[in-house]
Design a protein around this motif. Sequence first.
Motif: not given
Length: 147
Positions: A89-91, A117-125
């Motif tokens: 996953g996007h750790v 919002g995780s690394p590589g994902m769009v949007g805000a955390k």
Amino acid sequence: MKRRTFLLASAAILLLPVPAIADTGIRATLYKNPQCSCCEGYADYLRQNGFQVDVKPTNDLAEISRKAGVPEELEGCHTMFIGDYVIDGHVPVSIVRKLLAERPAIAGITLPGMPMGSPGMVGAKTEKFVVYALTKDGKAPTVYATE
């Protein structure tokens, strides 16, 4: 005499070790679904943080995760290997570096799903990231870190 001192000092500087950031980086192999673009974003994020990432598209991602000891309900978007550890996953890189510095006796870590919002994902955390430790002995995963 000053010229000789200068030349010796210059030669000594050239023999000093190069800082780790200039090194080739930590090597990682990331397996991802061929159609997934956020995994490429995660690989780019790792590269920007000094990792050398080899991306391998596969249609067998679930099998790779299962063999690495990642329970189905804790699978992330992709499965990566660094040394003997699996990272699913996007750790965030800070948690990957924590794992590599501490070297705990676990199989690896996972950030389930595809959190916004995780690394590589769009949007805000939108939520706290909970990263789980995967055991080598089949015991239930435990919380490794949060961010």
